[in-house]
Design an enzyme around this catalytic site. Sequence first.
Site, PDB file in Angstrom:
ATOM      1  CG  HIS A   1      -5.201  16.379  59.005  1.00  0.00           C
ATOM      2  ND1 HIS A   1      -4.393  16.504  60.100  1.00  0.00           N
ATOM      3  CD2 HIS A   1      -6.410  16.034  59.495  1.00  0.00           C
ATOM      4  CE1 HIS A   1      -5.083  16.273  61.207  1.00  0.00           C
ATOM      5  NE2 HIS A   1      -6.299  15.986  60.861  1.00  0.00           N
TER       6      HIS A   1
ATOM      7  CG  HIS B   1     -11.344   3.041  52.789  1.00  0.00           C
ATOM      8  ND1 HIS B   1     -10.970   1.793  53.242  1.00  0.00           N
ATOM      9  CD2 HIS B   1     -12.047   3.616  53.802  1.00  0.00           C
ATOM     10  CE1 HIS B   1     -11.416   1.623  54.478  1.00  0.00           C
ATOM     11  NE2 HIS B   1     -12.073   2.707  54.830  1.00  0.00           N
TER      12      HIS B   1
ATOM     13  CB  CYS C   1      -9.709   3.708  56.971  1.00  0.00           C
ATOM     14  SG  CYS C   1     -10.880   2.979  58.145  1.00  0.00           S
TER      15      CYS C   1
ATOM     16  CG  HIS D   1      -7.112  -0.075  36.581  1.00  0.00           C
ATOM     17  ND1 HIS D   1      -8.009  -0.948  36.025  1.00  0.00           N
ATOM     18  CD2 HIS D   1      -5.996  -0.140  35.808  1.00  0.00           C
ATOM     19  CE1 HIS D   1      -7.465  -1.529  34.970  1.00  0.00           C
ATOM     20  NE2 HIS D   1      -6.243  -1.057  34.818  1.00  0.00           N
TER      21      HIS D   1
ATOM     22  CG  ASN E   1     -13.860  -0.629  56.673  1.00  0.00           C
ATOM     23  OD1 ASN E   1     -12.656  -0.670  56.423  1.00  0.00           O
ATOM     24  ND2 ASN E   1     -14.454   0.465  57.099  1.00  0.00           N
TER      25      ASN E   1
END
Length: 509
Positions: A313, A401, A234, A397, A434
């Site tokens: 990562h 996700h 995602c 703002h 989603n």
Amino acid sequence: MADTVPIPQPHAASLPNFLLSVKLKYVKLGYHYLITHGMYLLLTPLLAVVSVHLSTLTTHDLIHLWNQLRFNFVTVIICSMLVVFLATLYVMSRPRKVYLVDFAAYKPDDARMVTREIFIDRSNQTGMFTEENLAFQKKILERSGLGQKTYFPDAVLQVPPNPCMSEARKEAEIVMYGAIDDLLAKTGVKAKDIGILVVNCSLFCPTPSLSSMIVNHYKLRGNIMSYNLGGMGCSAGLISIDLAKQLLQVNPNSYALVVSTENITLNWYHGNNRSMLVSNCLFRMGGAAVLLSNRSSDRRRSKYQLIHTVRTHKGADDRCYNCVFQEEDENKKIGVALSKDLMAVAGEALKTNITTLGPLVLPMSEQLLFFMTLVGRKVFQMKIKPYIPDFKLAFEHFCIHAGGRAVLDELEKNLDLSDWHMEPSRMTLNRFGNTSSSSLWYELAYMEAKGRMRKGDRAWQIAFGSGFKCNSAVWKALRTIDPAKEKNPWIDEIDDFPVHVPKVEKIGS
């Protein structure tokens, strides 16, 4: 036994409550103002002294200075050339500014709308799930935060479902072409003007690729730089933005088209592994197209400027299910979507991302507080809590996700965000579900439709993905967005939002 009467403490009432008597909120605001404007406060007296000194110069002093420069003509020329050279070197070495001209988030037709009842009915009619797992999916859906107007592709809604390669391509074409058509219509940019194409779709990687499908459909130019990203989860949408940014640094006067989507048709799970059933309940049909430019002439008509991108990562687990559910009646978990190890990795990835981004965006006052706390803990071994910076001082703002309710709850708590800040993410999860890497653009579109985006406002996009990845993008609004002039998936129904989303929303049998 007689009731115990508490003995009053004679001196306790006379002591003032410090937290009530002192407005700590205003003390902190004053501290931030002092540190943020400290440089100006220090320079003001210095400028005053210099101004007083310059006011004492006479005409004779100025003539004397001119004679000194005239008799040192060679030195003046050399210094001037050095200044011009350094200034030119600085301008040429600066990174090119990247602008977001506009973006479009795809809104499927009403025929593809799936209510919670339709979802359970279609799952039941497949005959592939046990009664226990049908009940499991129902409980997850009731606690998911998804509303009654999310979308599924035709192949999943059919009875029986028809998951095949041709249907998957059909879904990809409908979503990608729909978003790109809207984007080209909004910007007026011709397809032949696009020099860079980046497409990301994690689970559907056909041959020819999705990027090739777009190149052929829109007859993009033959020397276009085309990239197709797969398997990145995602967070791939922001990875695509970062890749496009790097390509725009070395390709002047260019447009970059970024397309983010996910394919549901071939990835709707038909087995009985509970951890894999979670994705059925959360992922829905959607996609977005974004047009980036490094042309200085596009600044005036662009919506945003890309300020920073940060990629993190932390590899440990290749799954990314962003929800953990709890059954309130029996107080026991009914979902195992995120293990404790995966939650720890996700938190570590977010912490690393914040640590990298913080010095780039936070005011000096917050950086000092963080540094002093870190020194106290690491150097002086003080038993104090780690200081969590107030990112509301850096951003107006937040686009987080919309992967699942649990992740939104955790970030709201850890970043100390308000319901207003979380509203775009929660409403996107409720209205569209989603949609994977494109969910951030539905959230930004929500802000625009609500008329929240003002010139100079900063927006922080945070995405999580498999691997485990946590990626960020920071945007600055170049103009105030007028919702009356916008066309996005929220405009026709924005007045119906926000809606109340209960923790458990029962599904009729």
